[in-house]
Design a protein around this motif. Structure first.
Motif, PDB file in Angstrom:
ATOM      1  N   CYS A  78      16.218   1.213   0.327  1.00 18.23           N
ATOM      2  CA  CYS A  78      14.966   1.013  -0.410  1.00 18.23           C
ATOM      3  C   CYS A  78      13.844   1.821   0.245  1.00 18.23           C
ATOM      4  CB  CYS A  78      14.578  -0.465  -0.411  1.00 18.23           C
ATOM      5  SG  CYS A  78      15.755  -1.560  -1.214  1.00 18.23           S
ATOM      6  N   SER A  79      12.778   1.990  -0.493  1.00 19.39           N
ATOM      7  CA  SER A  79      11.597   2.665   0.047  1.00 19.39           C
ATOM      8  C   SER A  79      10.367   2.150  -0.681  1.00 19.39           C
ATOM      9  CB  SER A  79      11.710   4.181  -0.118  1.00 19.39           C
ATOM     10  OG  SER A  79      11.742   4.539  -1.495  1.00 19.39           O
ATOM     11  N   LEU A  80       9.213   2.417  -0.079  1.00 19.17           N
ATOM     12  CA  LEU A  80       7.960   2.115  -0.754  1.00 19.17           C
ATOM     13  C   LEU A  80       6.960   3.216  -0.445  1.00 19.17           C
ATOM     14  CD1 LEU A  80       5.670   0.966   1.477  1.00 19.17           C
ATOM     15  CD2 LEU A  80       7.122  -1.064   1.339  1.00 19.17           C
ATOM     16  N   MET A  81       6.048   3.415  -1.373  1.00 16.19           N
ATOM     17  CA  MET A  81       5.050   4.469  -1.234  1.00 16.19           C
ATOM     18  C   MET A  81       3.785   3.875  -0.631  1.00 16.19           C
ATOM     19  SD  MET A  81       3.791   7.081  -4.241  1.00 16.19           S
ATOM     20  CE  MET A  81       5.479   7.635  -4.532  1.00 16.19           C
ATOM     21  N   ALA A  82       3.130   4.660   0.215  1.00 20.04           N
ATOM     22  CA  ALA A  82       1.917   4.180   0.872  1.00 20.04           C
ATOM     23  C   ALA A  82       0.911   5.318   0.972  1.00 20.04           C
ATOM     24  CB  ALA A  82       2.242   3.642   2.270  1.00 20.04           C
ATOM     25  N   LYS A  83      -0.355   4.949   1.020  1.00 17.48           N
ATOM     26  CA  LYS A  83      -1.409   5.947   1.190  1.00 17.48           C
ATOM     27  C   LYS A  83      -2.268   5.595   2.396  1.00 17.48           C
ATOM     28  CE  LYS A  83      -5.011   3.886  -1.788  1.00 17.48           C
ATOM     29  NZ  LYS A  83      -5.915   4.131  -2.937  1.00 17.48           N
ATOM     30  N   ARG A  84      -2.830   6.630   3.013  1.00 12.57           N
ATOM     31  CA  ARG A  84      -3.733   6.414   4.138  1.00 12.57           C
ATOM     32  C   ARG A  84      -5.103   5.983   3.610  1.00 12.57           C
ATOM     33  NH1 ARG A  84      -1.349   7.927   8.679  1.00 12.57           N
ATOM     34  NH2 ARG A  84       0.340   9.472   8.577  1.00 12.57           N
ATOM     35  N   VAL A  85      -5.681   5.022   4.274  1.00 13.29           N
ATOM     36  CA  VAL A  85      -7.006   4.541   3.886  1.00 13.29           C
ATOM     37  C   VAL A  85      -7.936   4.552   5.090  1.00 13.29           C
ATOM     38  CG1 VAL A  85      -6.176   3.139   1.957  1.00 13.29           C
ATOM     39  CG2 VAL A  85      -6.296   2.135   4.241  1.00 13.29           C
ATOM     40  N   GLY A  86      -9.215   4.728   4.809  1.00 10.94           N
ATOM     41  CA  GLY A  86     -10.204   4.711   5.876  1.00 10.94           C
ATOM     42  C   GLY A  86     -10.508   3.300   6.339  1.00 10.94           C
ATOM     43  N   ALA A  87     -11.196   3.203   7.472  1.00 13.94           N
ATOM     44  CA  ALA A  87     -11.519   1.896   8.041  1.00 13.94           C
ATOM     45  C   ALA A  87     -12.339   1.038   7.082  1.00 13.94           C
ATOM     46  CB  ALA A  87     -12.273   2.075   9.364  1.00 13.94           C
ATOM     47  N   SER A 101      -9.563  -3.467   4.574  1.00 17.39           N
ATOM     48  CA  SER A 101      -9.584  -4.891   4.206  1.00 17.39           C
ATOM     49  C   SER A 101      -9.359  -5.131   2.718  1.00 17.39           C
ATOM     50  CB  SER A 101     -10.909  -5.526   4.631  1.00 17.39           C
ATOM     51  OG  SER A 101     -12.001  -4.894   3.977  1.00 17.39           O
ATOM     52  N   LYS A 102      -9.204  -4.062   1.924  1.00 14.95           N
ATOM     53  CA  LYS A 102      -8.941  -4.210   0.493  1.00 14.95           C
ATOM     54  C   LYS A 102      -7.449  -4.173   0.166  1.00 14.95           C
ATOM     55  CE  LYS A 102     -13.204  -1.688  -0.673  1.00 14.95           C
ATOM     56  NZ  LYS A 102     -13.727  -0.469  -1.361  1.00 14.95           N
ATOM     57  N   TYR A 103      -6.608  -3.820   1.145  1.00 12.14           N
ATOM     58  CA  TYR A 103      -5.194  -3.546   0.875  1.00 12.14           C
ATOM     59  C   TYR A 103      -4.265  -4.361   1.757  1.00 12.14           C
ATOM     60  CZ  TYR A 103      -6.692   0.655  -1.698  1.00 12.14           C
ATOM     61  OH  TYR A 103      -7.265   1.516  -2.597  1.00 12.14           O
ATOM     62  N   GLY A 104      -2.989  -4.327   1.373  1.00 11.38           N
ATOM     63  CA  GLY A 104      -1.933  -4.777   2.252  1.00 11.38           C
ATOM     64  C   GLY A 104      -1.563  -3.605   3.150  1.00 11.38           C
ATOM     65  N   ILE A 105      -1.700  -3.787   4.464  1.00 16.19           N
ATOM     66  CA  ILE A 105      -1.485  -2.701   5.417  1.00 16.19           C
ATOM     67  C   ILE A 105      -0.115  -2.865   6.068  1.00 16.19           C
ATOM     68  CG2 ILE A 105      -2.370  -1.538   7.455  1.00 16.19           C
ATOM     69  CD1 ILE A 105      -4.158  -1.276   4.978  1.00 16.19           C
ATOM     70  N   ILE A 106       0.598  -1.755   6.201  1.00 12.10           N
ATOM     71  CA  ILE A 106       2.002  -1.773   6.610  1.00 12.10           C
ATOM     72  C   ILE A 106       2.152  -1.561   8.114  1.00 12.10           C
ATOM     73  CG2 ILE A 106       4.234  -0.644   6.292  1.00 12.10           C
ATOM     74  CD1 ILE A 106       3.131   0.287   3.527  1.00 12.10           C
ATOM     75  N   ARG A 107       2.966  -2.398   8.722  1.00 17.10           N
ATOM     76  CA  ARG A 107       3.423  -2.168  10.087  1.00 17.10           C
ATOM     77  C   ARG A 107       4.777  -1.463  10.012  1.00 17.10           C
ATOM     78  NH1 ARG A 107       1.860  -4.822  14.493  1.00 17.10           N
ATOM     79  NH2 ARG A 107       1.232  -6.669  13.291  1.00 17.10           N
ATOM     80  N   PRO A 122      -6.247  -7.054   6.248  1.00 17.24           N
ATOM     81  CA  PRO A 122      -6.719  -7.329   7.609  1.00 17.24           C
ATOM     82  C   PRO A 122      -8.067  -6.668   7.874  1.00 17.24           C
ATOM     83  CG  PRO A 122      -5.185  -5.509   7.654  1.00 17.24           C
ATOM     84  CD  PRO A 122      -5.231  -5.992   6.210  1.00 17.24           C
ATOM     85  N   SER A 123      -8.709  -7.056   8.922  1.00 13.46           N
ATOM     86  CA  SER A 123      -9.894  -6.335   9.379  1.00 13.46           C
ATOM     87  C   SER A 123      -9.413  -5.033  10.012  1.00 13.46           C
ATOM     88  CB  SER A 123     -10.652  -7.161  10.419  1.00 13.46           C
ATOM     89  OG  SER A 123      -9.878  -7.295  11.598  1.00 13.46           O
ATOM     90  N   ASP A 135      -2.965   2.614   9.312  1.00 12.34           N
ATOM     91  CA  ASP A 135      -3.901   2.933   8.233  1.00 12.34           C
ATOM     92  C   ASP A 135      -3.155   3.213   6.936  1.00 12.34           C
ATOM     93  OD1 ASP A 135      -2.703   5.350   8.849  1.00 12.34           O
ATOM     94  OD2 ASP A 135      -4.580   6.486   8.994  1.00 12.34           O
ATOM     95  N   MET A 136      -1.894   2.746   6.846  1.00 10.69           N
ATOM     96  CA  MET A 136      -1.057   2.976   5.667  1.00 10.69           C
ATOM     97  C   MET A 136      -1.059   1.740   4.769  1.00 10.69           C
ATOM     98  SD  MET A 136      -0.004   6.054   5.931  1.00 10.69           S
ATOM     99  CE  MET A 136       1.422   6.224   4.868  1.00 10.69           C
ATOM    100  N   ALA A 137      -1.533   1.919   3.536  1.00  6.88           N
ATOM    101  CA  ALA A 137      -1.644   0.820   2.575  1.00  6.88           C
ATOM    102  C   ALA A 137      -0.562   0.932   1.515  1.00  6.88           C
ATOM    103  CB  ALA A 137      -3.021   0.846   1.910  1.00  6.88           C
ATOM    104  N   SER A 138       0.077  -0.170   1.214  1.00  5.11           N
ATOM    105  CA  SER A 138       1.071  -0.210   0.146  1.00  5.11           C
ATOM    106  C   SER A 138       0.376  -0.086  -1.206  1.00  5.11           C
ATOM    107  CB  SER A 138       1.851  -1.522   0.196  1.00  5.11           C
ATOM    108  OG  SER A 138       2.738  -1.623  -0.902  1.00  5.11           O
ATOM    109  N   ILE A 139       0.971   0.702  -2.119  1.00  2.00           N
ATOM    110  CA  ILE A 139       0.364   0.882  -3.438  1.00  2.00           C
ATOM    111  C   ILE A 139       1.313   0.472  -4.574  1.00  2.00           C
ATOM    112  CG2 ILE A 139      -1.323   2.607  -2.748  1.00  2.00           C
ATOM    113  CD1 ILE A 139       0.583   4.778  -3.718  1.00  2.00           C
TER     114      ILE A 139
END
Length: 273
Positions: free
Chosen positions: A158-167, A171-177, A191-192, A199-203
């Motif tokens: 499986c895979s998922l796509m993610a985009k980089r987001v600024g600081a 706090s608007k996204y689900g952030i990936i570890r 998260p804060s 800085d990778m957010a799931s989309i």
């Protein structure tokens, strides 16, 4: 043996409450970006990637999406009678199989539910791309983001796509570890900046195996009161499954709010960028 990925599951049910009263009569996925509905940008990207079968999960009262993709004999006749045959390719049905699954309005709610409804449309050893119906990736060069996602997914995984987001957006996204190899470990919801694992957010764009899709039926209600697709991914990983995180290349656009929809139109129509 794993099979080529030729199917897309696209949930489009819901009232689009942030768009009311407009979505009382226009389905959110049909909101126009330029002279085409938003959903058509998703479908086009899939077709470029070799997808030949679409599984749309729609609301009980939905008909606009199906009407858009079927042939309109009266419109075709009008164009021919009025010397506008050159416009016929714009309204021609696409070359793909389409299924429309109705999601009951009274029942469990959340992104895992419509995906789980499509389980029986996949055979053993088969995977599908899973895409939400209110956002898309725009590439000015016409390349396919879905094709890149499929190519970056290890066979049978499986895979998922993610985009980089600024600081200021974390706090608007689900952030990936992730681990050191770029594989998903967990998602931290909104998260804060100080607590964010990356800085990778799931989309909400995935390649999922049939096994992963079946897990959607096991998801429990989240603290938000919904049955959420990332929780199915979490269960898969907890059982030893691997999920590759694939960075997005194009621009992520959506029609979730009037403001983001306006931005998407400006980008596609060339007013910005």
């Amino acid at each position: 043996m794993n099979k080529p990925i030729t199917k897309a599951i696209i949930p489009v049910a819901g009232w689009g409450s942030r768009w009311l009263p407009l979505t009382k009569v226009i389905e959110k996925c049909m909101l126009p970006i330029g002279n085409r509905p938003l959903i058509d940008y998703i479908v086009e990207d899939c077709l470029k990637a070799g997808i030949s079968e679409f599984i749309f999960v729609v609301s009980e009262q939905s008909n606009q999406l199906e009407d858009y993709y079927r042939s309109n004999l009266h419109l075709n006749d009008y164009l021919r009678r009025n010397g506008k045959e050159d416009l016929l390719p714009l309204v021609r049905p696409i070359n793909a199989r389409m299924h429309f699954i109705t999601q009951p309005s009274y029942g469990k709610y959340g992104t895992a539910i419509p995906v789980g409804l499509a389980t029986d449309y996949l055979s053993e050893g088969e995977s599908a791309v899973v895409l939400m119906g209110d956002d898309f990736i725009y590439n000015r060069d016409g390349s396919s983001e879905i094709e890149r996602l499929i190519q970056a997914t290890p066979e049978g995984q499986c895979s998922l796509m993610a985009k980089r987001v600024g600081a200021d957006e974390i706090s608007k996204y689900g952030i990936i570890r992730m681990d050191d190899d770029g594989n998903y470990q967990e998602i931290i919801e909104k998260p804060s900046p100080e607590e964010a694992p990356s800085d990778m957010a799931s989309i909400g764009k995935y390649v999922m195996t049939k096994q992963a899709i079946e897990i959607c039926s096991e998801v429990e209600k989240s603290p938000r009161g919904e049955y959420e697709l990332p929780d199915a991914i979490n269960i898969l990983v907890s059982r030893g499954g691997s999920v590759k995180v694939v960075p997005v290349v194009g621009e992520h656009l959506d029609g979730g709010t009037p403001e983001s929809w306006l931005h998407a139109n400006n980008v596609v129509c060339g007013a910005v960028g």
